[in-house]
Design a protein around this motif. Structure first.
Motif, PDB file in Angstrom:
ATOM      1  N   GLN A  75      22.963  41.935  72.999  1.00 25.38           N
ATOM      2  CA  GLN A  75      22.622  41.720  74.408  1.00 25.38           C
ATOM      3  C   GLN A  75      22.960  40.281  74.771  1.00 25.38           C
ATOM      4  N   LEU A  76      23.799  40.091  75.772  1.00 23.44           N
ATOM      5  CA  LEU A  76      24.201  38.736  76.170  1.00 23.44           C
ATOM      6  C   LEU A  76      22.983  37.914  76.563  1.00 23.44           C
ATOM      7  N   ASN A  77      22.864  36.739  75.971  1.00 27.63           N
ATOM      8  CA  ASN A  77      21.768  35.820  76.254  1.00 27.63           C
ATOM      9  C   ASN A  77      22.343  34.598  76.945  1.00 27.63           C
ATOM     10  N   ASN A  78      22.190  34.515  78.243  1.00 27.77           N
ATOM     11  CA  ASN A  78      22.743  33.397  79.014  1.00 27.77           C
ATOM     12  C   ASN A  78      21.938  32.112  78.843  1.00 27.77           C
ATOM     13  N   GLN A  79      20.730  32.229  78.325  1.00 23.36           N
ATOM     14  CA  GLN A  79      19.877  31.062  78.176  1.00 23.36           C
ATOM     15  C   GLN A  79      20.042  30.378  76.814  1.00 23.36           C
ATOM     16  N   ASP A  80      20.385  31.150  75.810  1.00 20.92           N
ATOM     17  CA  ASP A  80      20.531  30.591  74.469  1.00 20.92           C
ATOM     18  C   ASP A  80      21.651  31.343  73.769  1.00 20.92           C
ATOM     19  N   ASN A  81      22.813  30.727  73.707  1.00 21.75           N
ATOM     20  CA  ASN A  81      23.984  31.376  73.111  1.00 21.75           C
ATOM     21  C   ASN A  81      24.288  30.816  71.723  1.00 21.75           C
ATOM     22  N   ARG A 284      14.258  41.079  65.510  1.00 27.70           N
ATOM     23  CA  ARG A 284      15.693  40.852  65.661  1.00 27.70           C
ATOM     24  C   ARG A 284      16.315  41.833  66.656  1.00 27.70           C
ATOM     25  N   PHE A 285      15.823  43.071  66.654  1.00 23.34           N
ATOM     26  CA  PHE A 285      16.476  44.129  67.419  1.00 23.34           C
ATOM     27  C   PHE A 285      15.857  44.366  68.793  1.00 23.34           C
ATOM     28  N   VAL A 286      14.876  43.561  69.184  1.00 18.07           N
ATOM     29  CA  VAL A 286      14.248  43.726  70.492  1.00 18.07           C
ATOM     30  C   VAL A 286      15.071  42.986  71.549  1.00 18.07           C
ATOM     31  N   PRO A 287      15.208  43.518  72.793  1.00 16.17           N
ATOM     32  CA  PRO A 287      15.923  42.769  73.833  1.00 16.17           C
ATOM     33  C   PRO A 287      15.330  41.375  74.006  1.00 16.17           C
ATOM     34  N   TRP A 288      16.185  40.388  74.092  1.00 20.87           N
ATOM     35  CA  TRP A 288      15.698  39.008  74.075  1.00 20.87           C
ATOM     36  C   TRP A 288      14.864  38.660  75.305  1.00 20.87           C
ATOM     37  N   GLY A 297       4.514  44.525  70.456  1.00 21.44           N
ATOM     38  CA  GLY A 297       3.082  44.258  70.507  1.00 21.44           C
ATOM     39  C   GLY A 297       2.747  42.792  70.424  1.00 21.44           C
ATOM     40  N   PHE A 298       3.773  41.949  70.258  1.00 18.89           N
ATOM     41  CA  PHE A 298       3.565  40.509  70.114  1.00 18.89           C
ATOM     42  C   PHE A 298       4.567  39.736  70.972  1.00 18.89           C
ATOM     43  N   PRO A 299       4.277  38.472  71.275  1.00 20.28           N
ATOM     44  CA  PRO A 299       5.279  37.640  71.957  1.00 20.28           C
ATOM     45  C   PRO A 299       6.533  37.507  71.102  1.00 20.28           C
ATOM     46  N   ILE A 300       7.678  37.385  71.747  1.00 26.05           N
ATOM     47  CA  ILE A 300       8.917  37.128  71.030  1.00 26.05           C
ATOM     48  C   ILE A 300       9.453  35.770  71.457  1.00 26.05           C
ATOM     49  N   ASP A 301      10.460  35.293  70.744  1.00 22.80           N
ATOM     50  CA  ASP A 301      10.932  33.924  70.979  1.00 22.80           C
ATOM     51  C   ASP A 301      11.808  33.785  72.220  1.00 22.80           C
ATOM     52  N   HIS A 302      12.367  34.900  72.707  1.00 24.18           N
ATOM     53  CA  HIS A 302      13.255  34.851  73.872  1.00 24.18           C
ATOM     54  C   HIS A 302      14.416  33.875  73.646  1.00 24.18           C
ATOM     55  N   ASP A 303      14.966  33.920  72.443  1.00 22.68           N
ATOM     56  CA  ASP A 303      16.068  33.019  72.141  1.00 22.68           C
ATOM     57  C   ASP A 303      17.124  33.764  71.336  1.00 22.68           C
ATOM     58  N   HIS A 353       1.853  46.315  63.492  1.00 19.79           N
ATOM     59  CA  HIS A 353       1.610  45.336  62.440  1.00 19.79           C
ATOM     60  C   HIS A 353       0.709  44.243  62.981  1.00 19.79           C
ATOM     61  N   ALA A 354       0.113  43.472  62.078  1.00 19.20           N
ATOM     62  CA  ALA A 354      -0.963  42.560  62.461  1.00 19.20           C
ATOM     63  C   ALA A 354      -0.485  41.184  62.906  1.00 19.20           C
ATOM     64  N   VAL A 355       0.677  40.761  62.410  1.00 14.86           N
ATOM     65  CA  VAL A 355       1.173  39.416  62.709  1.00 14.86           C
ATOM     66  C   VAL A 355       2.595  39.517  63.250  1.00 14.86           C
ATOM     67  N   ARG A 356       2.920  38.720  64.244  1.00 11.52           N
ATOM     68  CA  ARG A 356       4.228  38.777  64.875  1.00 11.52           C
ATOM     69  C   ARG A 356       5.346  38.556  63.865  1.00 11.52           C
ATOM     70  N   ALA A 357       6.359  39.415  63.945  1.00  7.15           N
ATOM     71  CA  ALA A 357       7.581  39.296  63.147  1.00  7.15           C
ATOM     72  C   ALA A 357       7.339  39.479  61.649  1.00  7.15           C
ATOM     73  N   ILE A 358       6.196  40.059  61.294  1.00  9.21           N
ATOM     74  CA  ILE A 358       5.888  40.255  59.876  1.00  9.21           C
ATOM     75  C   ILE A 358       5.446  41.701  59.677  1.00  9.21           C
ATOM     76  N   SER A 359       6.424  42.605  59.585  1.00  8.21           N
ATOM     77  CA  SER A 359       6.098  44.019  59.447  1.00  8.21           C
ATOM     78  C   SER A 359       6.451  44.521  58.048  1.00  8.21           C
ATOM     79  N   GLY A 360       6.050  45.752  57.757  1.00 17.64           N
ATOM     80  CA  GLY A 360       6.239  46.294  56.424  1.00 17.64           C
ATOM     81  C   GLY A 360       7.164  47.488  56.372  1.00 17.64           C
ATOM     82  N   ASN A 361       8.063  47.619  57.337  1.00 14.57           N
ATOM     83  CA  ASN A 361       8.981  48.756  57.360  1.00 14.57           C
ATOM     84  C   ASN A 361      10.016  48.663  56.251  1.00 14.57           C
TER      85      ASN A 361
END
Length: 480
Positions: A75-81, A284-288, A297-303, A353-361
């Motif tokens: 997904q093109l990220n115009n804010q952080d390339n 990694r795979f969520v739209p930025w 379920g958690f905030p993402i970095d949007h970067d 999962h309980a903590v952002r970006a730390i899943s057990g898949n």
């Protein structure tokens, strides 16, 4: 799940204990000279040989094995390339200085190096436990075969190292690339040895390790890649009557509560929690630009850390109506505020999962459905399209699709490739499928036309050179 499967071997040569300056050679210090003496030490070393797989599947494998194909893009990220290196892999613009490609190369050789130490030291040890010795050598042989299989498919000719490296001079000497044919000879030998040595199943506490079925399907995959279909069939047929079977529900393959289930032949193990053993793919795979908490379920970095491996429109259009796998594999519920368009995302590795970006898949490498579709492909190429369709239809039935009844070999071939695309979506199979079937250039050239039509921002030179192999890392060239 064995706790040992998650332990990282600190170095290739051994462990280092705390240093006691009053003792020149303290008894607690474990190194290459005094380690590799007991069964427990070798088991821990084998666990360390698995460890590079976690980094590979969290990182470069999906970039080079899935996003390289027509299945996914970004997904093109115009804010952080700042993630342009990943974009270049998707667009066939990466150069031999690519950090992503170099990391893939090095991670596989880290695994190979650890296997070499085990296989070099094991014959010299006296474990007095034949069963344990076989299990250790079988796992190390399987892993070395798998790491080399990754490398030869991605790079072609690479160095072939089969012994422990103990000096700089030795490392320089063995750095010369060997023909791919030589590598395949070793891969076949290692996988064959693993079949002989590994058990059919493990106790529940040891699940996650490679068993005999994993070695069989790896060897079958090698023979399929080499178009030795009759030899692949010999490895696949025993798996039809083994402990493996299809899950009735496709989604169970990706449920964190049902890891290493009846369909799983080999999967990469992850553990939820702040332990450096977790999966990061959901982020990694969520739209930025998706709102915080909407998908994971958690905030993402949007970067530049988000918005990767995004399913392409080309891929979405390939689904047949009523395919039950679509809702499991792809999220299609996010509309971008920036564009007003739906941005799909990979759902397979998203779980509570309980903590952002730390899943057990866990990440599936080989599933029983792969046995069925590989066998179908081999039989069709051997002229037995009727039986091939039977195995193809087992997978289609689970997906809620109508039976395929055409037995024309050309049509069956296309149907199997299509079925593999949907069944193993986002499991790093697609690029290898295109390579093996000789369709990569044609498929990606057609895909490029579609991408250019909907992406006005593509850089000049995108898709101009559909390379079948990645460029050899410049760092390795400099060392030769």
């Amino acid at each position: 799940m064995s706790k040992y499967i998650y332990i990282t071997f600190i170095t290739i040569l051994g462990f280092s204990g705390c240093k006691n300056y009053l003792n020149v050679e303290p008894e607690v210090n474990q190194n290459g000279a005094n380690y590799f003496k007991t069964k427990d030490q070798f088991i821990k070393a084998v666990n360390g040989a698995y460890a590079p797989l976690q980094d590979l599947f969290n990182g470069q494998f999906w970039e080079m094995g899935e996003m390289r194909s027509d299945n996914t893009s970004y997904q093109l990220n115009n804010q952080d390339n700042s993630g342009t290196l990943r974009q270049e892999i998707d667009e066939f613009r990466e150069i031999n200085l690519s950090d992503e490609v170099r990391s893939f190369f090095q991670s596989n050789y880290t695994g190979i190096g650890r296997c070499n130490v085990i296989l070099t030291r094991l014959p010299k040890a006296v474990l007095n436990d034949i069963k344990a010795t076989d299990m250790i050598s079988g796992q190390a042989s399987f892993l070395r075969a798998y790491y080399y299989f990754n490398l030869v498919r991605m790079f072609g000719d690479v160095p072939l190292v089969l012994e422990e490296v103990t000096s700089k001079d030795q490392a320089i000497k063995i750095n010369q690339r060997k023909p791919a044919a030589d590598l395949y000879t070793v891969i076949i030998a290692d996988a064959s040895l693993a079949i002989d040595k590994l058990p059919e199943v493990y106790a529940d506490s040891l699940k996650g390790r490679a068993a005999k079925g994993a070695a069989r399907i790896l060897l079958a995959d090698v023979f399929l890649t080499l178009h030795k279909y009759d030899l692949a069939v010999q490895q696949l047929r025993p798996l039809l009557t083994s402990v493996y079977r299809l899950n009735s529900n496709y989604a169970d393959n990706f449920d964190t509560k049902k890891k290493n289930g009846p369909e799983s032949i080999f999967e990469i193990q992850y553990m939820e929690g702040p332990n450096s053993l977790n999966s990061i793919l959901a982020d990694r795979f969520v739209p930025w630009d998706s709102p915080d908490g909407l998908i994971t379920g958690f905030p993402i970095d949007h970067d530049a850390g988000n918005g990767w491996n995004i399913p392409t429109q080309d891929f979405l259009d390939a689904y047949e109506p009523g395919d039950l796998r679509r809702a499991v594999s792809v999220g299609e519920d996010y509309i971008s505020d920036a564009t007003g368009k739906m941005v799909p995302y990979v759902k397979k590795y998203t779980s509570p999962h309980a903590v952002r970006a730390i899943s057990g898949n866990n990440f599936p490498v080989y599933r029983y459905s792969n046995v069925l579709l590989m066998l179908a492909e081999c039989l069709n190429e051997l002229g037995n399209s009727g039986e091939a369709v039977q195995y193809l239809n087992q997978v289609r039935t689970r997906a809620g699709l109508p039976q395929f009844s055409n037995t024309n070999s050309s049509d069956v071939r296309k149907a199997i490739l299509q079925e593999r695309r949907m069944e193993f979506a986002f499991e790093n199979q697609r690029w290898f499928d295109l390579l093996r079937t000789g369709t990569a250039v044609a498929v990606m050239t057609a895909h490029a036309v579609k991408e250019r039509q909907i992406k006005s921002y593509l850089s000049q030179g995108t898709y101009n050179n559909i390379r079948l192999l990645y460029q050899y890392p410049q760092r390795e060239i400099n060392l030769q």
